[in-house]
Design a protein around this motif. Structure first.
Motif, PDB file in Angstrom:
ATOM      1  N   LEU A  86       0.818  -1.209   0.000  1.00 63.78           N
ATOM      2  CA  LEU A  86       0.000   0.000   0.000  1.00 63.78           C
ATOM      3  C   LEU A  86       0.854   1.262   0.000  1.00 63.78           C
ATOM      4  CD1 LEU A  86      -2.712   1.491   0.292  1.00 63.78           C
ATOM      5  CD2 LEU A  86      -2.583   1.076   2.753  1.00 63.78           C
ATOM      6  N   VAL A  87       1.930   1.259   0.789  1.00 61.70           N
ATOM      7  CA  VAL A  87       2.722   2.464   0.996  1.00 61.70           C
ATOM      8  C   VAL A  87       3.689   2.727  -0.154  1.00 61.70           C
ATOM      9  CG1 VAL A  87       4.518   3.461   2.472  1.00 61.70           C
ATOM     10  CG2 VAL A  87       2.499   2.423   3.495  1.00 61.70           C
ATOM     11  N   ALA A  88       4.270   1.681  -0.745  1.00 61.68           N
ATOM     12  CA  ALA A  88       5.334   1.869  -1.738  1.00 61.68           C
ATOM     13  C   ALA A  88       4.915   2.784  -2.895  1.00 61.68           C
ATOM     14  CB  ALA A  88       5.810   0.514  -2.257  1.00 61.68           C
ATOM     15  N   PRO A  89       3.753   2.569  -3.546  1.00 61.50           N
ATOM     16  CA  PRO A  89       3.380   3.485  -4.640  1.00 61.50           C
ATOM     17  C   PRO A  89       3.163   4.922  -4.167  1.00 61.50           C
ATOM     18  CG  PRO A  89       2.095   1.458  -4.752  1.00 61.50           C
ATOM     19  CD  PRO A  89       2.789   1.459  -3.435  1.00 61.50           C
ATOM     20  N   HIS A  90       2.675   5.100  -2.944  1.00 61.33           N
ATOM     21  CA  HIS A  90       2.474   6.455  -2.417  1.00 61.33           C
ATOM     22  C   HIS A  90       3.801   7.184  -2.233  1.00 61.33           C
ATOM     23  CE1 HIS A  90      -1.854   6.571  -1.762  1.00 61.33           C
ATOM     24  NE2 HIS A  90      -1.797   5.329  -1.346  1.00 61.33           N
ATOM     25  N   ILE A  91       4.814   6.457  -1.778  1.00 59.55           N
ATOM     26  CA  ILE A  91       6.128   7.081  -1.611  1.00 59.55           C
ATOM     27  C   ILE A  91       6.667   7.541  -2.960  1.00 59.55           C
ATOM     28  CG2 ILE A  91       8.522   6.623  -0.963  1.00 59.55           C
ATOM     29  CD1 ILE A  91       7.499   4.851   1.251  1.00 59.55           C
ATOM     30  N   VAL A  92       6.494   6.709  -3.984  1.00 54.97           N
ATOM     31  CA  VAL A  92       6.957   7.093  -5.324  1.00 54.97           C
ATOM     32  C   VAL A  92       6.224   8.343  -5.801  1.00 54.97           C
ATOM     33  CG1 VAL A  92       7.116   6.379  -7.736  1.00 54.97           C
ATOM     34  CG2 VAL A  92       7.609   4.735  -5.912  1.00 54.97           C
TER      35      VAL A  92
ATOM     36  N   LEU B 150       1.041   6.365   6.820  1.00 52.43           N
ATOM     37  CA  LEU B 150      -0.245   6.703   6.208  1.00 52.43           C
ATOM     38  C   LEU B 150      -1.020   7.716   7.049  1.00 52.43           C
ATOM     39  CD1 LEU B 150      -1.561   3.321   4.779  1.00 52.43           C
ATOM     40  CD2 LEU B 150      -0.738   5.301   3.536  1.00 52.43           C
ATOM     41  N   VAL B 151      -0.926   7.621   8.374  1.00 53.95           N
ATOM     42  CA  VAL B 151      -1.571   8.628   9.223  1.00 53.95           C
ATOM     43  C   VAL B 151      -0.972  10.005   8.956  1.00 53.95           C
ATOM     44  CG1 VAL B 151      -1.829   9.398  11.613  1.00 53.95           C
ATOM     45  CG2 VAL B 151      -2.272   7.013  11.026  1.00 53.95           C
ATOM     46  N   TRP B 152       0.353  10.063   8.845  1.00 50.43           N
ATOM     47  CA  TRP B 152       1.015  11.337   8.540  1.00 50.43           C
ATOM     48  C   TRP B 152       0.607  11.845   7.169  1.00 50.43           C
ATOM     49  CZ3 TRP B 152       4.602  12.213   4.564  1.00 50.43           C
ATOM     50  CH2 TRP B 152       5.195  13.480   4.574  1.00 50.43           C
ATOM     51  N   LEU B 153       0.517  10.923   6.187  1.00 48.20           N
ATOM     52  CA  LEU B 153       0.155  11.325   4.826  1.00 48.20           C
ATOM     53  C   LEU B 153      -1.279  11.838   4.780  1.00 48.20           C
ATOM     54  CD1 LEU B 153       1.352  11.291   1.931  1.00 48.20           C
ATOM     55  CD2 LEU B 153       0.230   9.081   1.604  1.00 48.20           C
ATOM     56  N   MET B 154      -2.190  11.181   5.493  1.00 47.84           N
ATOM     57  CA  MET B 154      -3.579  11.627   5.519  1.00 47.84           C
ATOM     58  C   MET B 154      -3.716  12.972   6.232  1.00 47.84           C
ATOM     59  SD  MET B 154      -5.444   7.978   6.306  1.00 47.84           S
ATOM     60  CE  MET B 154      -7.082   8.687   6.396  1.00 47.84           C
ATOM     61  N   HIS B 155      -2.899  13.180   7.248  1.00 44.62           N
ATOM     62  CA  HIS B 155      -2.938  14.459   7.953  1.00 44.62           C
ATOM     63  C   HIS B 155      -2.388  15.592   7.072  1.00 44.62           C
ATOM     64  CE1 HIS B 155      -2.713  17.345  11.216  1.00 44.62           C
ATOM     65  NE2 HIS B 155      -1.450  17.573  10.910  1.00 44.62           N
TER      66      HIS B 155
END
Length: 346
Positions: free
Chosen positions: A278-284, A337-342
Motif C-alpha cells: 500500500l505504501v510503496a506506490p504512495h512514496i513514489v 499513512l496517518v502522517w500522509l492523511m494528515h
C-alpha cells in the motif's frame, strides 16, 4: 501561427517528458544505492545484533554469512519488491489509492493454501527448504489466492463497484483467516511455527526461496510493464479506456492473475507483510508523478527497500530477540499513512 503553436506545444511536452525521465532515473538510482547499503547492513546484523562476518575467514562465519544472512537479505528485498509492484498494479487497476495486494482477499487466501499444505504434509516452512517444496508452497499459495480473488469478484459482481469490491474483499479475507486458524488448530505441533509465519517473518528464507522469488518478480514485472499503457488508460476512466481500444475484460483478468501470483509467491515465502504494497506506490508519487511504465518498477524498488529496512530493524532493535517483521511494517506503514492523511487527502 497554428503550426508555430503546435511546435511550441510539442517542445514543451518533450521538455516535461525529459524532466520526468530524469526525476524517475534519479529516484531509481537513490533506491538502488539504498538497497546496496541495506544489503550490507543485512549481512552484518545477526542474532546478537551488529556482528559483521566478512572480515572473518572462518568456515563457520562464512556458512552463517552465505547460507543464512545473504539469502534472508536478498529474499526480503525480492518479497518486498513483489508486494510493492502488486500494490501499484492494484491501485492502477481499481483506480483507488487505498488498494493494496491484499484488497481481494488474496493474501489470506494464499495463507489458507499454505496452511493446508503444511498441515497435510506435516512440515514447517523451515523444513520446506528445497526448490520442489518451495514451488509447492507457492503453488498452494497461488491456488488459495486465486480462489479468494474469484470468490471476491463473484460476490462483488465484477470490479465496477468499488465499495462492493472492498466489502467483499473484507468478508472473504475474514473467512479465509478463520479457516486458516481452524486448519492450524487441527495440527497443534505445527501451529506455533505457522503462526509465526503468518505474522510475517523472513527467517524461513533460503536460496531456493530467493531463486523462486526472483523468477516470479521478473515475470510479474515484465507482464505489468507490458500492460502499463492499459493502466494509464484506465486512470482516465473505463469509458475513455474502452474508446482508446483497451479490451477491459481480458486486461482485468490478466492483471488480477498477475496480482494473485505475485502476492501468493511473497506470502508463501515470508507470510503476511502489512502495508508494504500500500505504501510503496504512495512514496513514489510523493517524489514524482510518473506514468505506470515508471511507477511499476519504482514501486517494486521502493517495496524492496521498505521490507529490507524493516527486516534489518527487526533483527537489530531488540537483539538477541527478533521482532516479527510483519508487525514492524504494520506499525511503520500505519504511521506513515496517518502522517500522509494528515498532510493531504489521499
Amino acid at each position: 501561427m497554428t503550426g508555430q503553436g503546435s511546435h511550441t506545444a510539442a517542445v514543451q511536452k518533450a521538455a516535461i517528458h525529459q524532466r520526468a525521465v530524469h526525476s524517475a532515473g534519479a529516484l531509481a538510482l537513490a533506491l538502488l544505492v539504498a538497497t546496496l547499503l541495506l544489503a550490507a547492513a543485512g549481512a552484518a546484523v545477526g542474532s546478537t545484533g551488529w556482528e559483521p562476518l566478512w572480515s572473518d575467514g572462518g568456515a563457520a562465519s562464512s556458512a552463517v554469512l552465505w547460507d543464512i544472512r545473504m539469502p534472508r537479505t536478498l529474499g526480503a528485498w525480492l518479497a518486498g519488491a513483489l508486494l510493492g509492484l502488486c500494490g501499484a498494479v492494484a491501485q492502477g487497476l481499481f483506480r483507488n489509492p487505498l488498494a493494496d495486494p491484499y484488497l481481494l482477499g488474496s493474501a489470506t487466501g494464499a495463507s489458507l493454501g499454505v496452511s493446508v499444505l503444511l498441515v497435510l504434509a506435516g512440515a514447517s516452512p523451515m523444513a520446506a527448504a528445497g526448490w520442489g517444496a518451495r514451488l509447492g508452497l507457492t503453488g498452494a499459495g497461488f491456488a488459495g489466492a486465486l480462489m479468494a480473488v474469484l470468490i471476491t469478484l463473484g460476490l462483488a459482481r465484477g470490479v465496477q463497484h468499488t465499495l462492493r469490491l472492498l466489502l467483499a474483499g473484507v468478508v472473504v479475507g475474514m473467512v479465509c483467516g478463520a479457516l486458516s486458524a481452524l486448519v492450524m488448530f487441527r495440527m497443534p505441533e505445527v501451529m506455533l511455527t505457522v503462526q509465526v509465519f503468518m505474522l510475517g517473518t523472513t527467517g524461513f528464507l533460503g536460496w531456493a526461496s530467493v531463486q523462486l522469488l526472483a523468477v516470479v518478480l521478473v515475470l510479474c514485472l515484465a507482464a505489468s510493464v507490458l500492460f502499463s499503457p492499459a493502466l494509464d488508460a484506465l486512470s482516465l476512466g473505463e469509458t475513455t479506456a474502452a474508446s482508446l481500444g483497451i479490451r477491459l475484460a481480458p486486461v482485468r483478468m490478466a492483471l488480477i492473475a498477475l496480482m494473485a501470483l505475485g502476492t501468493a509467491a511473497a506470502v508463501a515465502q515470508v507470510g503476511l507483510i502489512a502495508f508494504v504494497g500500500l505504501v510503496a506506490p504512495h512514496i513514489v508519487r510523493t517524489w514524482i508523478k510518473p506514468t505506470h511504465r515508471w511507477l511499476l518498477p519504482l514501486s517494486a524498488l521502493t517495496g524492496g527497500v521498505l521490507l529490507l529496512a524493516a527486516d534489518v530493524l527487526s533483527r537489530w532493535l531488540l537483539a538477541p530477540q527478533e521482532l516479527p517483521v510483519g508487525v514492524l511494517t504494520a506499525v511503520l506503514g500505519g504511521g506513515y499513512l496517518v502522517w500522509l492523511m494528515h498532510r493531504r487527502p489521499l
